[in-house]
Scaffold this motif. Structure first.
Motif, PDB file in Angstrom:
ATOM      1  N   PHE A 285       0.837  -1.202   0.000  1.00  0.00           N
ATOM      2  CA  PHE A 285       0.000   0.000   0.000  1.00  0.00           C
ATOM      3  C   PHE A 285       0.870   1.249   0.000  1.00  0.00           C
ATOM      4  CE2 PHE A 285      -2.242   3.435   2.177  1.00  0.00           C
ATOM      5  CZ  PHE A 285      -3.371   3.542   1.377  1.00  0.00           C
ATOM      6  N   ALA A 286       1.908   1.233   0.830  1.00  0.00           N
ATOM      7  CA  ALA A 286       2.824   2.376   0.874  1.00  0.00           C
ATOM      8  C   ALA A 286       3.546   2.539  -0.457  1.00  0.00           C
ATOM      9  CB  ALA A 286       3.836   2.199   2.011  1.00  0.00           C
ATOM     10  N   GLY A 287       3.869   1.419  -1.105  1.00  0.00           N
ATOM     11  CA  GLY A 287       4.511   1.485  -2.421  1.00  0.00           C
ATOM     12  C   GLY A 287       3.607   2.097  -3.475  1.00  0.00           C
ATOM     13  N   ILE A 288       2.353   1.685  -3.454  1.00  0.00           N
ATOM     14  CA  ILE A 288       1.386   2.252  -4.405  1.00  0.00           C
ATOM     15  C   ILE A 288       1.173   3.730  -4.102  1.00  0.00           C
ATOM     16  CG2 ILE A 288      -1.026   2.183  -5.159  1.00  0.00           C
ATOM     17  CD1 ILE A 288       0.664  -0.107  -6.258  1.00  0.00           C
ATOM     18  N   GLN A 289       1.116   4.068  -2.827  1.00  0.00           N
ATOM     19  CA  GLN A 289       0.931   5.470  -2.439  1.00  0.00           C
ATOM     20  C   GLN A 289       2.110   6.318  -2.905  1.00  0.00           C
ATOM     21  OE1 GLN A 289       0.369   5.882   1.775  1.00  0.00           O
ATOM     22  NE2 GLN A 289      -1.168   7.479   1.502  1.00  0.00           N
ATOM     23  N   SER A 290       3.318   5.760  -2.835  1.00  0.00           N
ATOM     24  CA  SER A 290       4.498   6.515  -3.281  1.00  0.00           C
ATOM     25  C   SER A 290       4.533   6.655  -4.798  1.00  0.00           C
ATOM     26  CB  SER A 290       5.780   5.859  -2.774  1.00  0.00           C
ATOM     27  OG  SER A 290       5.981   4.619  -3.419  1.00  0.00           O
ATOM     28  N   LEU A 291       3.846   5.757  -5.513  1.00  0.00           N
ATOM     29  CA  LEU A 291       3.766   5.887  -6.977  1.00  0.00           C
ATOM     30  C   LEU A 291       3.119   7.205  -7.375  1.00  0.00           C
ATOM     31  CD1 LEU A 291       2.649   2.451  -8.456  1.00  0.00           C
ATOM     32  CD2 LEU A 291       4.720   3.709  -8.984  1.00  0.00           C
ATOM     33  N   PHE A 292       2.166   7.653  -6.575  1.00  0.00           N
ATOM     34  CA  PHE A 292       1.405   8.855  -6.917  1.00  0.00           C
ATOM     35  C   PHE A 292       2.197  10.140  -6.692  1.00  0.00           C
ATOM     36  CE2 PHE A 292      -1.998   5.820  -6.971  1.00  0.00           C
ATOM     37  CZ  PHE A 292      -2.797   6.274  -7.990  1.00  0.00           C
ATOM     38  N   ASP A 293       3.459  10.022  -6.283  1.00  0.00           N
ATOM     39  CA  ASP A 293       4.346  11.187  -6.235  1.00  0.00           C
ATOM     40  C   ASP A 293       4.947  11.477  -7.603  1.00  0.00           C
ATOM     41  OD1 ASP A 293       3.859  11.488  -3.546  1.00  0.00           O
ATOM     42  OD2 ASP A 293       5.597  10.266  -2.947  1.00  0.00           O
ATOM     43  N   ASN A 294       4.861  10.505  -8.504  1.00  0.00           N
ATOM     44  CA  ASN A 294       5.421  10.622  -9.849  1.00  0.00           C
ATOM     45  C   ASN A 294       4.454  11.411 -10.744  1.00  0.00           C
ATOM     46  OD1 ASN A 294       6.440  10.233 -12.421  1.00  0.00           O
ATOM     47  ND2 ASN A 294       6.902   8.077 -12.107  1.00  0.00           N
ATOM     48  N   PHE A 295       4.995  12.354 -11.527  1.00  0.00           N
ATOM     49  CA  PHE A 295       4.170  13.178 -12.416  1.00  0.00           C
ATOM     50  C   PHE A 295       3.458  12.324 -13.463  1.00  0.00           C
ATOM     51  CE2 PHE A 295       3.651  15.420 -16.438  1.00  0.00           C
ATOM     52  CZ  PHE A 295       2.828  16.461 -16.043  1.00  0.00           C
ATOM     53  N   PHE A 296       4.151  11.347 -14.033  1.00  0.00           N
ATOM     54  CA  PHE A 296       3.564  10.514 -15.083  1.00  0.00           C
ATOM     55  C   PHE A 296       2.372   9.720 -14.553  1.00  0.00           C
ATOM     56  CE2 PHE A 296       3.371   6.508 -17.494  1.00  0.00           C
ATOM     57  CZ  PHE A 296       3.070   7.031 -18.737  1.00  0.00           C
ATOM     58  N   VAL A 297       2.486   9.184 -13.338  1.00  0.00           N
ATOM     59  CA  VAL A 297       1.394   8.416 -12.745  1.00  0.00           C
ATOM     60  C   VAL A 297       0.201   9.333 -12.479  1.00  0.00           C
ATOM     61  CG1 VAL A 297       0.699   7.048 -10.742  1.00  0.00           C
ATOM     62  CG2 VAL A 297       2.941   6.692 -11.774  1.00  0.00           C
ATOM     63  N   LYS A 298       0.473  10.533 -11.978  1.00  0.00           N
ATOM     64  CA  LYS A 298      -0.611  11.496 -11.759  1.00  0.00           C
ATOM     65  C   LYS A 298      -1.282  11.859 -13.074  1.00  0.00           C
ATOM     66  CE  LYS A 298       0.910  13.826  -7.566  1.00  0.00           C
ATOM     67  NZ  LYS A 298       1.277  15.108  -6.973  1.00  0.00           N
ATOM     68  N   PHE A 299      -0.493  12.022 -14.138  1.00  0.00           N
ATOM     69  CA  PHE A 299      -1.036  12.376 -15.441  1.00  0.00           C
ATOM     70  C   PHE A 299      -1.924  11.258 -15.979  1.00  0.00           C
ATOM     71  CE2 PHE A 299      -0.799  12.719 -20.087  1.00  0.00           C
ATOM     72  CZ  PHE A 299      -1.293  14.003 -20.239  1.00  0.00           C
ATOM     73  N   VAL A 300      -1.475  10.014 -15.838  1.00  0.00           N
ATOM     74  CA  VAL A 300      -2.270   8.869 -16.296  1.00  0.00           C
ATOM     75  C   VAL A 300      -3.570   8.779 -15.497  1.00  0.00           C
ATOM     76  CG1 VAL A 300      -2.340   6.337 -16.401  1.00  0.00           C
ATOM     77  CG2 VAL A 300      -0.324   7.562 -17.228  1.00  0.00           C
ATOM     78  N   PHE A 301      -3.474   8.953 -14.183  1.00  0.00           N
ATOM     79  CA  PHE A 301      -4.659   8.899 -13.335  1.00  0.00           C
ATOM     80  C   PHE A 301      -5.630  10.030 -13.692  1.00  0.00           C
ATOM     81  CE2 PHE A 301      -6.860   9.362  -9.158  1.00  0.00           C
ATOM     82  CZ  PHE A 301      -7.441   8.102  -9.149  1.00  0.00           C
ATOM     83  N   TRP A 302      -5.091  11.227 -13.965  1.00  0.00           N
ATOM     84  CA  TRP A 302      -5.938  12.344 -14.399  1.00  0.00           C
ATOM     85  C   TRP A 302      -6.607  12.008 -15.739  1.00  0.00           C
ATOM     86  CZ3 TRP A 302      -4.997  15.548 -18.713  1.00  0.00           C
ATOM     87  CH2 TRP A 302      -5.910  16.596 -18.858  1.00  0.00           C
ATOM     88  N   GLY A 303      -5.871  11.373 -16.640  1.00  0.00           N
ATOM     89  CA  GLY A 303      -6.441  10.976 -17.917  1.00  0.00           C
ATOM     90  C   GLY A 303      -7.565   9.965 -17.757  1.00  0.00           C
ATOM     91  N   ILE A 304      -7.379   9.036 -16.828  1.00  0.00           N
ATOM     92  CA  ILE A 304      -8.431   8.050 -16.561  1.00  0.00           C
ATOM     93  C   ILE A 304      -9.667   8.745 -16.009  1.00  0.00           C
ATOM     94  CG2 ILE A 304      -9.054   6.128 -15.041  1.00  0.00           C
ATOM     95  CD1 ILE A 304      -6.141   5.137 -15.358  1.00  0.00           C
ATOM     96  N   LEU A 305      -9.478   9.655 -15.074  1.00  0.00           N
ATOM     97  CA  LEU A 305     -10.625  10.391 -14.505  1.00  0.00           C
ATOM     98  C   LEU A 305     -11.308  11.261 -15.554  1.00  0.00           C
ATOM     99  CD1 LEU A 305      -9.232  11.459 -11.022  1.00  0.00           C
ATOM    100  CD2 LEU A 305     -10.949   9.703 -11.511  1.00  0.00           C
ATOM    101  N   THR A 306     -10.516  11.861 -16.449  1.00  0.00           N
ATOM    102  CA  THR A 306     -11.083  12.677 -17.519  1.00  0.00           C
ATOM    103  C   THR A 306     -11.910  11.823 -18.473  1.00  0.00           C
ATOM    104  OG1 THR A 306      -9.297  14.285 -17.375  1.00  0.00           O
ATOM    105  CG2 THR A 306     -10.511  14.209 -19.446  1.00  0.00           C
ATOM    106  N   ALA A 307     -11.379  10.658 -18.853  1.00  0.00           N
ATOM    107  CA  ALA A 307     -12.124   9.751 -19.738  1.00  0.00           C
ATOM    108  C   ALA A 307     -13.406   9.281 -19.068  1.00  0.00           C
ATOM    109  CB  ALA A 307     -11.255   8.563 -20.122  1.00  0.00           C
TER     110      ALA A 307
END
Length: 131
Positions: free
Chosen positions: A61-83
């Motif tokens: 869980f902590a590893g996944i949470q640390s993934l969201f510090d990455n700009f690319f991961v945030k961008f992909v997640f934003w793209g998913i939410l936008t879609a």
């Protein structure tokens, strides 16, 4: 071949330049609705994997949470939410059109443009939330 069939074949364009064709807002909304559906198909796999990893242990869980510090991961997640937001808004528009409303040219174009504005607003809100 009859004369009328020859006339029809002569009237057809030989070469369609797709870059000069202007699609109406309703066509763009429909095409993007399909594209957002395909994006969400792949996004479901990503999100299920993230959920599975986050539930495996406290360390994962902590590893996944640390993934969201990455700009690319945030961008992909934003793209998913936008879609997802776009697909939801235009899907509701299509459901309303299935009831017989907004099927005329003017009201269909207006509803497509309103759907674009609502989806863009949801995208901005999702971007603010992610960042």
């Amino acid at each position: 071949m009859e004369q009328s069939e020859q006339n029809v074949k002569k009237q057809r364009p030989v070469h369609l330049d797709l870059q000069t064709i202007r699609f109406p807002a309703t066509a763009i909304a429909s095409i993007l609705h399909r594209v957002s559906g395909v994006i969400m198909l792949f996004a479901v796999g990503i999100l299920i994997w993230l959920l599975s990893e986050s539930l495996a242990s406290a360390e994962s869980f902590a590893g996944i949470q640390s993934l969201f510090d990455n700009f690319f991961v945030k961008f992909v997640f934003w793209g998913i939410l936008t879609a997802l937001g776009y697909h939801l808004v235009v899907g509701v528009r299509h459901l309303i059109m299935d009831t017989g409303r907004w099927e005329e040219l003017d009201s269909g174009n207006a509803s497509a443009k309103v759907a674009f504005v609502i989806a863009a607003t949801l995208s901005i809100i999702a971007g603010i939330w992610v960042w």
